[in-house]
Design a protein around this motif. Structure first.
Motif, PDB file in Angstrom:
ATOM      1  N   UNK A  41     -18.877 -11.254  22.480  1.00  0.00           N
ATOM      2  CA  UNK A  41     -20.004 -10.320  22.481  1.00  0.00           C
ATOM      3  C   UNK A  41     -19.420  -8.911  22.587  1.00  0.00           C
ATOM      4  N   UNK A  42     -19.075  -8.362  21.437  1.00  0.00           N
ATOM      5  CA  UNK A  42     -18.363  -7.092  21.358  1.00  0.00           C
ATOM      6  C   UNK A  42     -19.243  -5.968  21.889  1.00  0.00           C
ATOM      7  N   UNK A  43     -18.787  -5.280  22.940  1.00  0.00           N
ATOM      8  CA  UNK A  43     -19.616  -4.214  23.513  1.00  0.00           C
ATOM      9  C   UNK A  43     -19.640  -2.967  22.623  1.00  0.00           C
ATOM     10  N   UNK A  44     -20.581  -2.099  22.921  1.00  0.00           N
ATOM     11  CA  UNK A  44     -20.636  -0.807  22.237  1.00  0.00           C
ATOM     12  C   UNK A  44     -19.356  -0.025  22.546  1.00  0.00           C
ATOM     13  N   UNK A  45     -18.883   0.713  21.553  1.00  0.00           N
ATOM     14  CA  UNK A  45     -17.666   1.500  21.743  1.00  0.00           C
ATOM     15  C   UNK A  45     -16.405   0.762  21.345  1.00  0.00           C
ATOM     16  N   UNK A  46     -16.556  -0.533  20.961  1.00  0.00           N
ATOM     17  CA  UNK A  46     -15.423  -1.333  20.513  1.00  0.00           C
ATOM     18  C   UNK A  46     -15.624  -1.714  19.050  1.00  0.00           C
ATOM     19  N   UNK A  47     -14.524  -2.056  18.402  1.00  0.00           N
ATOM     20  CA  UNK A  47     -14.576  -2.519  17.024  1.00  0.00           C
ATOM     21  C   UNK A  47     -13.691  -3.740  16.853  1.00  0.00           C
ATOM     22  N   UNK A  48     -14.030  -4.584  15.881  1.00  0.00           N
ATOM     23  CA  UNK A  48     -13.249  -5.782  15.585  1.00  0.00           C
ATOM     24  C   UNK A  48     -12.786  -5.723  14.140  1.00  0.00           C
ATOM     25  N   UNK A  49     -11.479  -5.960  13.931  1.00  0.00           N
ATOM     26  CA  UNK A  49     -10.903  -6.021  12.589  1.00  0.00           C
ATOM     27  C   UNK A  49     -10.545  -7.479  12.316  1.00  0.00           C
ATOM     28  N   UNK A  50     -11.156  -8.108  11.307  1.00  0.00           N
ATOM     29  CA  UNK A  50     -10.910  -9.535  11.045  1.00  0.00           C
ATOM     30  C   UNK A  50      -9.456  -9.822  10.675  1.00  0.00           C
ATOM     31  N   UNK A  51      -9.126 -11.111  10.708  1.00  0.00           N
ATOM     32  CA  UNK A  51      -7.736 -11.561  10.594  1.00  0.00           C
ATOM     33  C   UNK A  51      -7.035 -11.059   9.335  1.00  0.00           C
ATOM     34  N   UNK A  52      -7.711 -11.090   8.182  1.00  0.00           N
ATOM     35  CA  UNK A  52      -7.051 -10.706   6.932  1.00  0.00           C
ATOM     36  C   UNK A  52      -6.493  -9.290   6.964  1.00  0.00           C
ATOM     37  N   UNK A  53      -7.361  -8.271   7.041  1.00  0.00           N
ATOM     38  CA  UNK A  53      -6.870  -6.895   7.071  1.00  0.00           C
ATOM     39  C   UNK A  53      -6.085  -6.554   8.326  1.00  0.00           C
ATOM     40  N   UNK A  54      -6.460  -7.155   9.467  1.00  0.00           N
ATOM     41  CA  UNK A  54      -5.712  -6.895  10.702  1.00  0.00           C
ATOM     42  C   UNK A  54      -4.288  -7.434  10.592  1.00  0.00           C
ATOM     43  N   UNK A  79      -6.160   1.951  24.943  1.00  0.00           N
ATOM     44  CA  UNK A  79      -4.948   2.686  24.581  1.00  0.00           C
ATOM     45  C   UNK A  79      -3.973   1.664  24.011  1.00  0.00           C
ATOM     46  N   UNK A  80      -4.158   1.341  22.739  1.00  0.00           N
ATOM     47  CA  UNK A  80      -3.434   0.259  22.090  1.00  0.00           C
ATOM     48  C   UNK A  80      -4.433  -0.591  21.328  1.00  0.00           C
ATOM     49  N   UNK A  81      -4.248  -1.894  21.331  1.00  0.00           N
ATOM     50  CA  UNK A  81      -5.218  -2.793  20.724  1.00  0.00           C
ATOM     51  C   UNK A  81      -5.072  -4.173  21.328  1.00  0.00           C
ATOM     52  N   UNK A  82      -6.041  -5.026  21.052  1.00  0.00           N
ATOM     53  CA  UNK A  82      -6.088  -6.370  21.632  1.00  0.00           C
ATOM     54  C   UNK A  82      -5.942  -7.395  20.510  1.00  0.00           C
ATOM     55  N   UNK A  83      -4.958  -8.278  20.643  1.00  0.00           N
ATOM     56  CA  UNK A  83      -4.694  -9.336  19.678  1.00  0.00           C
ATOM     57  C   UNK A  83      -5.485 -10.573  20.103  1.00  0.00           C
ATOM     58  N   UNK A  84      -6.356 -11.078  19.223  1.00  0.00           N
ATOM     59  CA  UNK A  84      -7.212 -12.220  19.532  1.00  0.00           C
ATOM     60  C   UNK A  84      -6.715 -13.450  18.773  1.00  0.00           C
ATOM     61  N   UNK A  85      -6.539 -14.571  19.490  1.00  0.00           N
ATOM     62  CA  UNK A  85      -6.089 -15.814  18.876  1.00  0.00           C
ATOM     63  C   UNK A  85      -6.918 -16.989  19.401  1.00  0.00           C
ATOM     64  N   UNK A  86      -6.950 -18.053  18.585  1.00  0.00           N
ATOM     65  CA  UNK A  86      -7.398 -19.350  19.080  1.00  0.00           C
ATOM     66  C   UNK A  86      -6.324 -20.372  18.770  1.00  0.00           C
ATOM     67  N   UNK A  87      -5.845 -21.039  19.802  1.00  0.00           N
ATOM     68  CA  UNK A  87      -4.802 -22.056  19.661  1.00  0.00           C
ATOM     69  C   UNK A  87      -5.448 -23.424  19.826  1.00  0.00           C
ATOM     70  N   UNK A  88      -5.426 -24.251  18.745  1.00  0.00           N
ATOM     71  CA  UNK A  88      -6.090 -25.567  18.811  1.00  0.00           C
ATOM     72  C   UNK A  88      -5.135 -26.605  19.388  1.00  0.00           C
TER      73      UNK A  88
END
Length: 277
Positions: A41-54, A79-88
């Protein structure tokens, strides 16, 4: 379309990748579905870049991403960025968190990082050493969330580069786990911790995919327990994260200006204010 020069010139490639990432940016507040497993649930003030372009953006500056990579979270407060993963990986048993030893876990992380350095050496990538805990591992048993942070340093890097920091957060599910790793610097990590905690609280598994939904008679159990997310398994991931930590120190304040000059708008992409360091 990218120009032929972008394929060979690293700066042009990075500018093109940043521009594509900017175009793909999904701004909060919105729900970001992840891996058919959960939602951020991405809060206001944040952005998400999907896997392909990211992923292309990360590869343009020398990092590698795997099939578990879901995308990047950026924003005004990061200050930087957050790397999001799902490990099955399957259901990760968490009993060992009740009696783990932070000093032993740090030794495991250091030795695992040295082992992973062998792979990086073969690939011509920088080698890293783990300096110590920024935050010792702690596990929230009620919500199945794990947090830990270590500082890393490039072995042959200049002292002025500073330590890279990954602030690692995890939430366990029935079939695997999400990780959200904030890549920042030692100088900024303390003020960044609440941001990482906010994002962790905003990430949840779908009904039927939650940790509590585990069925011992049918579901896959992971080959490792919770401590491996701080030790050996984590050390493999530090290859990407440590590289990014150094990348931040070397690139963020210098090359960002050049990329912005090329029209990619990195500061706008990452929510940076004019005049902000």
């Amino acid at each position: 379309a990218s120009s032929p020069a972008a394929a060979t010139d690293p700066q042009a490639r990075l500018a093109a990748a940043a521009q594509a990432a900017q175009a793909a940016l999904q701004k909060g507040p919105r729900d970001i579905a992840l891996a058919g497993q959960g939602v951020l649930k991405l809060p206001e003030g944040f952005g998400f870049i999907p896997a392909g372009p990211a992923g292309e953006f990360l590869k343009a500056q020398g990092s590698r991403v795997g099939p578990d990579f879901q995308g990047l979270v950026v924003g005004d407060a990061i200050d930087g960025f957050v790397v999001v993963r799902f490990e099955d990986a399957g259901y990760v048993k968490d009993e060992e968190a009740r009696e783990w030893d932070a000093a032993k876990l740090l030794d495991n992380l250091k030795s695992g990082t040295e082992a992973a350095n062998e792979d990086r050496r073969k690939l011509g990538m920088p080698e890293f050493s783990v300096q110590g805990w920024v935050e010792a591992p702690r596990y929230d048993e009620a919500n199945h969330r794990l947090v830990w942070s270590a500082s890393t340093r490039e072995k042959n890097g200049a002292a002025s580069d500073g330590d890279g920091v990954n602030y690692n957060t995890y939430v366990l599910g029935r079939e695997g786990y999400f990780s959200m790793n904030l890549v920042t610097s030692l100088a900024t990590v303390e003020q960044q911790k609440p941001v990482a905690q906010q994002l962790l609280a905003a990430l949840s598994f779908d009904e039927g995919k939650r940790y509590a939904d585990f069925n011992s008679s049918t579901d896959k159990v992971a080959e490792y327990g919770l401590a491996a997310l701080v030790g050996g398994i984590a050390a493999k991931k530090l290859g990407l994260l440590a590289t990014l930590g150094v990348f931040l120190a070397k690139f963020w304040k210098v090359a960002a200006l050049a990329v912005v000059g090329a029209g990619a708008g990195l500061r706008k992409l990452f929510g940076r204010k004019d005049g902000q360091a």
